[in-house]
Design an enzyme around this catalytic site. Structure first.
Site, PDB file in Angstrom:
ATOM      1  N   TYR A 155       0.793  -1.686   0.065  1.00  0.00           N
ATOM      2  CA  TYR A 155      -0.004  -0.062   0.018  1.00  0.00           C
ATOM      3  C   TYR A 155       0.838   1.509  -0.011  1.00  0.00           C
ATOM      4  O   TYR A 155       0.822   2.188  -1.525  1.00  0.00           O
ATOM      5  CB  TYR A 155      -0.847   0.196   1.165  1.00  0.00           C
ATOM      6  N   LYS A 159       1.200   4.246  -3.247  1.00  0.00           N
ATOM      7  CA  LYS A 159       0.865   5.827  -3.298  1.00  0.00           C
ATOM      8  C   LYS A 159       1.727   6.250  -3.048  1.00  0.00           C
ATOM      9  O   LYS A 159       1.714   7.577  -3.703  1.00  0.00           O
ATOM     10  CB  LYS A 159       0.368   5.632  -0.906  1.00  0.00           C
TER      11      LYS A 159
HETATM   12  N1  LIG Z   1      -8.510   6.732   5.541  1.00  0.00           N
HETATM   13  C1  LIG Z   1      -7.221   6.694   5.976  1.00  0.00           C
HETATM   14  O1  LIG Z   1      -6.360   6.993   7.098  1.00  0.00           O
HETATM   15  C2  LIG Z   1      -6.538   7.890   4.599  1.00  0.00           C
HETATM   16  C3  LIG Z   1      -5.242   8.220   5.085  1.00  0.00           C
HETATM   17  C4  LIG Z   1      -5.000   8.432   3.191  1.00  0.00           C
HETATM   18  C5  LIG Z   1      -5.176   7.894   2.695  1.00  0.00           C
HETATM   19  N2  LIG Z   1      -6.565   7.471   2.169  1.00  0.00           N
HETATM   20  C6  LIG Z   1      -6.185   6.654   0.917  1.00  0.00           C
HETATM   21  O2  LIG Z   1      -7.786   7.412   0.357  1.00  0.00           O
HETATM   22  C7  LIG Z   1      -9.354   7.123  -0.238  1.00  0.00           C
HETATM   23  C8  LIG Z   1      -9.952   6.630   0.263  1.00  0.00           C
HETATM   24  O3  LIG Z   1      -9.979   5.966   1.311  1.00  0.00           O
HETATM   25  P1  LIG Z   1     -11.345   5.856   2.749  1.00  0.00           P
HETATM   26  O4  LIG Z   1     -10.100   6.315   3.755  1.00  0.00           O
HETATM   27  O5  LIG Z   1     -12.010   6.939   1.999  1.00  0.00           O
HETATM   28  O6  LIG Z   1     -12.257   4.687   2.819  1.00  0.00           O
HETATM   29  P2  LIG Z   1     -13.053   4.277   2.271  1.00  0.00           P
HETATM   30  O7  LIG Z   1     -14.262   5.377   3.018  1.00  0.00           O
HETATM   31  O8  LIG Z   1     -13.053   2.922   2.920  1.00  0.00           O
HETATM   32  O9  LIG Z   1     -13.249   4.620   0.950  1.00  0.00           O
HETATM   33  C9  LIG Z   1     -12.872   3.461  -0.249  1.00  0.00           C
HETATM   34  C10 LIG Z   1     -13.587   3.835  -1.371  1.00  0.00           C
HETATM   35  O10 LIG Z   1     -12.901   3.558  -2.745  1.00  0.00           O
HETATM   36  C11 LIG Z   1     -14.050   1.646  -3.245  1.00  0.00           C
HETATM   37  N3  LIG Z   1     -13.511   0.870  -3.386  1.00  0.00           N
HETATM   38  C12 LIG Z   1     -12.489   0.637  -2.752  1.00  0.00           C
HETATM   39  N4  LIG Z   1     -12.305  -1.194  -3.207  1.00  0.00           N
HETATM   40  C13 LIG Z   1     -12.630  -0.943  -4.642  1.00  0.00           C
HETATM   41  C14 LIG Z   1     -12.752  -1.469  -5.730  1.00  0.00           C
HETATM   42  N5  LIG Z   1     -12.397  -2.474  -5.482  1.00  0.00           N
HETATM   43  N6  LIG Z   1     -13.628  -0.843  -6.608  1.00  0.00           N
HETATM   44  C15 LIG Z   1     -14.315  -0.059  -7.023  1.00  0.00           C
HETATM   45  N7  LIG Z   1     -14.328   0.579  -5.518  1.00  0.00           N
HETATM   46  C16 LIG Z   1     -13.410   0.464  -4.174  1.00  0.00           C
HETATM   47  C17 LIG Z   1     -14.876   1.716  -2.124  1.00  0.00           C
HETATM   48  O11 LIG Z   1     -16.574   1.240  -2.055  1.00  0.00           O
HETATM   49  P3  LIG Z   1     -16.884   0.096  -2.847  1.00  0.00           P
HETATM   50  O12 LIG Z   1     -16.427  -0.994  -1.625  1.00  0.00           O
HETATM   51  O13 LIG Z   1     -18.169   0.493  -2.534  1.00  0.00           O
HETATM   52  O14 LIG Z   1     -16.483  -0.732  -3.669  1.00  0.00           O
HETATM   53  C18 LIG Z   1     -15.287   3.623  -1.047  1.00  0.00           C
HETATM   54  O15 LIG Z   1     -16.075   4.353  -2.019  1.00  0.00           O
HETATM   55  C19 LIG Z   1      -7.949   6.209  -0.736  1.00  0.00           C
HETATM   56  O16 LIG Z   1      -7.088   6.004  -2.057  1.00  0.00           O
HETATM   57  C20 LIG Z   1      -6.916   5.834   0.577  1.00  0.00           C
HETATM   58  O17 LIG Z   1      -6.255   4.364   0.460  1.00  0.00           O
HETATM   59  C21 LIG Z   1      -7.132   6.938   3.056  1.00  0.00           C
END
Ligand SMILES: NC(=O)c1ccc[n+]([C@@H]2O[C@H](COP(=O)([O-])OP(=O)(O)OC[C@H]3O[C@@H](n4cnc5c(N)ncnc54)[C@H](OP(=O)(O)O)[C@@H]3O)[C@@H](O)[C@H]2O)c1
Length: 266
Positions: A155, A159
């Site tokens: 991961y 990133k």
């Molecule tokens: N939360 C953190 O602490 C954090 C920190 C740094 C970066 N990020 C980044 O922020 C971004 C958003 O994540 P989030 O924190 O908002 O997490 P989240 O609430 O789990 O959202 C992830 C989104 O991506 C979609 N997704 C995941 N796997 C998928 C797949 N195989 N096909 C299609 N859609 C998929 C999910 O939708 P479905 O499950 O409906 O498909 C959901 O809408 C990600 O790129 C993550 O790496 C998050």
């Protein structure tokens, strides 16, 4: 970012639109008057959100259910880029497999890499090739991109790709008047990692709200290449990237993550 039609066009595509940061982007872009293409696997969830946004902000929406970790499933999205003049692309969908690499299956690792690298690369190519007007592009990286992280090895490497790809495109697209922003959040309260029983209370970090993270990215698009949201995350990034030896930062990050993870993935 300015109001509807002033800077970019009418349509925005947000991947990972069903929850967390992606859904927060959808709400804020709809409020600004953007029509939305919402992409993720949870179609029912997105349809419910889309109908609320249409009612509240009088925008148009298109919901597309697709597994973005499967390269063969992406073709309906290529069609959307040729049909609609998408002017803003938010490459947000992402997932990180926590735990030791040894316990991960190769299939899951390759899906993780497809979702976090090959899919945003493909969508970005289609986006750029089908739109000759002024564009906005947002990429979701992570603070983990700056040093790599034990227990999130693939991961954090994905990133780092996002960070480097995004900042490079920032300079290329700037020449034609388009804008690119890499958003590199620290810990943000969303569903990510939830399914793996990670105990967030054991991670000594400050957790931000998805709404605040998305808001900052929209505000900073066109102003700078990278945004790390939150003062604590900024300080952490500065220390990790500029002050600490890289291997110390990696070890420290790993020792913060490890206690939160169940033994089954360690
Ligand atoms: N939360 C953190 O602490 C954090 C920190 C740094 C970066 N990020 C980044 O922020 C971004 C958003 O994540 P989030 O924190 O908002 O997490 P989240 O609430 O789990 O959202 C992830 C989104 O991506 C979609 N997704 C995941 N796997 C998928 C797949 N195989 N096909 C299609 N859609 C998929 C999910 O939708 P479905 O499950 O409906 O498909 C959901 O809408 C990600 O790129 C993550 O790496 C998050």
């Amino acid at each position: 970012m300015s109001k509807k039609n002033e800077k970019y066009g009418n349509w925005a595509m947000v991947t990972g639109a069903s929850s967390g940061i992606g859904l927060a982007f959808c709400k804020q872009l709809a409020e600004k008057g953007y029509n939305l293409v919402m992409v993720a696997r949870s179609v029912e969830k997105m349809e419910k959100e889309a109908s609320e946004l249409m009612g509240k902000y009088k925008v148009d929406t298109k919901v597309i259910g697709v597994d973005l970790s499967d390269a063969k499933a992406l073709s309906p999205l290529e069609h959307v880029f040729t049909q609609l003049n998408i002017a803003l692309l938010v490459n947000n969908a992402g997932w990180g497999q926590p735990g030791v690499f040894k316990k991960h299956t190769l299939d899951n690792c390759l899906r993780e890499t497809q979702l976090n690298i090959n899919t945003p690369l493909t969508l970005t190519k289609w986006f750029i090739d089908n739109n000759s007007e002024r564009k906005g592009l947002i990429f979701l990286s992570s603070i983990a991109a700056y040093m790599g992280s034990p227990y999130l090895a693939n991961y954090s490497a994905c990133k780092a790709w996002t960070l480097n790809f995004g900042v490079s495109l920032y300079h290329e697209l700037k020449e034609e008047g388009s804008d690119v922003l890499v958003l590199a959040p620290g810990p943000t309260k969303t569903g990510m990692f939830g399914i793996d029983n990670i105990d967030f209370s054991k991670i000594p970090m400050h957790w931000m709200k998805a709404e605040d993270v998305a808001k900052l990215a929209i505000k900073n698009l066109g102003k700078k290449p990278v945004t790390v949201p939150g003062l604590i995350n900024k300080i952490m990034k500065f220390m990790m990237a500029k002050i600490m030896p890289r291997s110390f930062a990696q070890k420290m990050f790993g020792s913060m993550m490890k206690p939160a993870m169940p033994n089954s993935i360690l």
